[in-house]
Design a protein around this motif. Structure first.
Motif, PDB file in Angstrom:
ATOM      1  N   ALA A  43     -20.196  25.556  21.145  1.00  0.00           N
ATOM      2  CA  ALA A  43     -19.523  24.263  21.251  1.00  0.00           C
ATOM      3  C   ALA A  43     -19.618  23.475  19.946  1.00  0.00           C
ATOM      4  O   ALA A  43     -18.637  22.900  19.483  1.00  0.00           O
ATOM      5  CB  ALA A  43     -20.128  23.452  22.397  1.00  0.00           C
ATOM      6  N   TRP A  44     -20.804  23.467  19.320  1.00  0.00           N
ATOM      7  CA  TRP A  44     -20.980  22.734  18.071  1.00  0.00           C
ATOM      8  C   TRP A  44     -22.301  23.151  17.426  1.00  0.00           C
ATOM      9  O   TRP A  44     -23.160  23.788  18.051  1.00  0.00           O
ATOM     10  CB  TRP A  44     -20.971  21.217  18.306  1.00  0.00           C
ATOM     11  N   ALA A  45     -22.446  22.768  16.169  1.00  0.00           N
ATOM     12  CA  ALA A  45     -23.712  22.960  15.453  1.00  0.00           C
ATOM     13  C   ALA A  45     -23.879  21.798  14.485  1.00  0.00           C
ATOM     14  O   ALA A  45     -22.911  21.315  13.882  1.00  0.00           O
ATOM     15  CB  ALA A  45     -23.742  24.287  14.709  1.00  0.00           C
ATOM     16  N   SER A  46     -25.105  21.337  14.339  1.00  0.00           N
ATOM     17  CA  SER A  46     -25.414  20.214  13.460  1.00  0.00           C
ATOM     18  C   SER A  46     -26.746  20.471  12.772  1.00  0.00           C
ATOM     19  O   SER A  46     -27.560  21.282  13.248  1.00  0.00           O
ATOM     20  CB  SER A  46     -25.478  18.908  14.275  1.00  0.00           C
ATOM     21  N   ALA A  47     -26.976  19.785  11.644  1.00  0.00           N
ATOM     22  CA  ALA A  47     -28.202  19.972  10.862  1.00  0.00           C
ATOM     23  C   ALA A  47     -28.715  18.625  10.391  1.00  0.00           C
ATOM     24  O   ALA A  47     -27.943  17.693  10.129  1.00  0.00           O
ATOM     25  CB  ALA A  47     -27.950  20.900   9.674  1.00  0.00           C
ATOM     26  N   GLN A  48     -30.034  18.532  10.264  1.00  0.00           N
ATOM     27  CA  GLN A  48     -30.667  17.278   9.851  1.00  0.00           C
ATOM     28  C   GLN A  48     -32.050  17.572   9.290  1.00  0.00           C
ATOM     29  O   GLN A  48     -32.751  18.486   9.740  1.00  0.00           O
ATOM     30  CB  GLN A  48     -30.781  16.321  11.050  1.00  0.00           C
ATOM     31  N   ILE A  49     -32.452  16.792   8.277  1.00  0.00           N
ATOM     32  CA  ILE A  49     -33.774  16.903   7.663  1.00  0.00           C
ATOM     33  C   ILE A  49     -34.655  15.786   8.205  1.00  0.00           C
ATOM     34  O   ILE A  49     -34.223  14.644   8.355  1.00  0.00           O
ATOM     35  CB  ILE A  49     -33.680  16.804   6.131  1.00  0.00           C
ATOM     36  N   SER A  93     -35.938  10.583   8.238  1.00  0.00           N
ATOM     37  CA  SER A  93     -34.888  11.530   8.610  1.00  0.00           C
ATOM     38  C   SER A  93     -33.603  11.169   7.894  1.00  0.00           C
ATOM     39  O   SER A  93     -33.358  10.007   7.566  1.00  0.00           O
ATOM     40  CB  SER A  93     -34.669  11.543  10.134  1.00  0.00           C
ATOM     41  N   THR A  94     -32.796  12.182   7.641  1.00  0.00           N
ATOM     42  CA  THR A  94     -31.488  11.984   7.029  1.00  0.00           C
ATOM     43  C   THR A  94     -30.433  11.925   8.138  1.00  0.00           C
ATOM     44  O   THR A  94     -30.673  12.370   9.262  1.00  0.00           O
ATOM     45  CB  THR A  94     -31.160  13.126   6.063  1.00  0.00           C
ATOM     46  N   PRO A  95     -29.265  11.394   7.864  1.00  0.00           N
ATOM     47  CA  PRO A  95     -28.212  11.383   8.891  1.00  0.00           C
ATOM     48  C   PRO A  95     -27.821  12.812   9.268  1.00  0.00           C
ATOM     49  O   PRO A  95     -27.726  13.686   8.403  1.00  0.00           O
ATOM     50  CB  PRO A  95     -27.058  10.651   8.197  1.00  0.00           C
TER      51      PRO A  95
END
Length: 387
Positions: A43-49, A93-95
């Motif tokens: 469905a989706w994929a996202s990434a964050q630090i 955290s980053t956006p």
């Protein structure tokens, strides 16, 4: 089944302020039973630090968290929360960035996405101490329809060099000559210049040499002198010093030098008022030196160690810790002449009165080139998960 592979192209160590680039590949493996109906959907994929902070309850007294800010959505398995299930607090955290929506992969097909993010320059360095820990991770979340989110965490190390935050790059790009046959993104150009600036600042700070001479003495008199040519180092360098005992009045029987870090909690966060400081020894040299005129030592600063830093909760400082064992008698009585007619032999005494004392010399330890530190990093540049 889909395989998710995340690879940090340059290695798992970065300077704060640099651009982290990660190539994320989604693959639908081809098997003998694969058919045209074996396509997989995401469905989706996202990434964050994010940076996770953990403190020892026995050493650190943190203020109570605000219960009114409890996020009900964080308990929902369909909401992307990078630090779900992690110990401690997320202090940075980053956006989040969306990699894709509605991805379909046929058997044997794979697609790659590049994730780029500038690491916050005002964050703490990576650190695993006795009282606190600062851990950086890149978290990749992906989800099938009507399924919980799966998280792939990519740990990496951050080094902080003070002075980069306040540096202003000159605006000379408009007049500088450029090569029209080379394509270079502005972010990557600035990132390269940041790394070059950090290397130059480190070189200037650690290449200065001046003679530092210290007299070693106790209550009974002078033991010798200690010489060191610099007190500012990079991780990975060797701390070298020399001793001269020839001009001492008190015989030195043994000395030891330890390379140590001093981890102290700020007073307002101490669990107990006046609690002791935590020390960690990274290298040690010990030598028996009776009747030795001169001696030296070389202690390597591990590339895996953390340079000195200070936050609102903890501070880390480096030092050389010296311990000396001196004779309570004169140098001539340290040996006993044997009773032989033709030859003369000297043997050590069985018992001797001794005095001991110690001394601490503060030194400054800075980061090094992150590419060099990547060679000994405990983290892998490649991480994967199957969903």
């Amino acid at each position: 089944m889909i395989e998710v592979l995340a690879k940090l192209g340059r290695g798992p160590v970065f300077l704060a302020g640099e651009v982290l680039e990660c190539m994320i590949t989604f693959t639908n493996p081809l098997s003998a039973s694969s058919t045209s109906a074996s396509s997989e959907m995401l469905a989706w994929a996202s990434a964050q630090i994010h940076c996770q902070f953990h403190a020892s309850e026995n050493r650190v007294a943190l203020p109570p968290s605000d219960g009114s800010k409890h996020d009900v959505q964080a308990e929902n398995e369909t909401v992307f929360v990078p630090n779900r299930g992690e110990r401690g607090q997320c202090i940075l955290s980053t956006p989040p960035k969306i990699l894709f929506c509605d991805l379909r992969l046929d058997p044997g097909e794979s697609k790659s996405y590049s994730y780029c993010e500038t690491l916050p320059i005002d964050g703490p360095p990576s650190f695993r101490g006795q009282s606190v820990k600062y851990v950086y991770k890149l978290t990749i979340g992906c989800q099938r329809v009507n399924s919980p989110i799966k998280l792939l965490r990519v740990p990496f190390r951050v080094l902080v060099l003070h002075g980069l935050k306040d540096y202003q790059f000159p605006q000379d790009e408009a007049v500088a000559p450029s090569n029209p046959f080379l394509e270079e993104e502005e972010g990557l150009k600035k990132d390269s210049r940041l790394a070059d600036l950090a290397t130059e600042l480190l070189m200037v700070a650690t290449s200065r040499r001046s003679l530092h001479l210290y007299n070693i003495s106790n209550t009974r008199g002078k033991v010798g002198t200690f010489c060191i040519f610099k007190t500012v180092y990079k991780i990975g360098e060797d701390v070298i010093g020399t001793f001269n005992f020839s001009e001492g009045d008190i015989p030195c029987l043994q000395f030891s030098v330890s390379l140590q870090t001093e981890e102290s909690i700020q007073e307002e966060f101490q669990r107990r008022r006046g609690q002791p400081v935590s020390f960690s020894t990274h290298a040690r040299h010990q030598e028996a030196c009776l009747h030795t005129a001169q001696s030296s030592f070389s202690l390597p600063i591990p590339l895996s160690s953390t340079p000195g830093f200070t936050t609102n909760i903890v501070s880390l400082k480096w030092r050389l810790h010296f311990e000396f064992v001196t004779s309570g008698e004169s140098a001539g009585t340290c040996l006993v002449r044997g009773s032989q007619s033709e030859a003369v032999t000297w043997t050590g005494v069985e018992q001797m009165e001794v005095d001991t004392f110690s001394w601490d010399l503060p030194i400054k330890v800075l980061p090094t080139n992150p590419i060099l530190a990547s060679y000994v990093s405990q983290f892998s540049s490649t991480n994967s998960i199957t969903i």
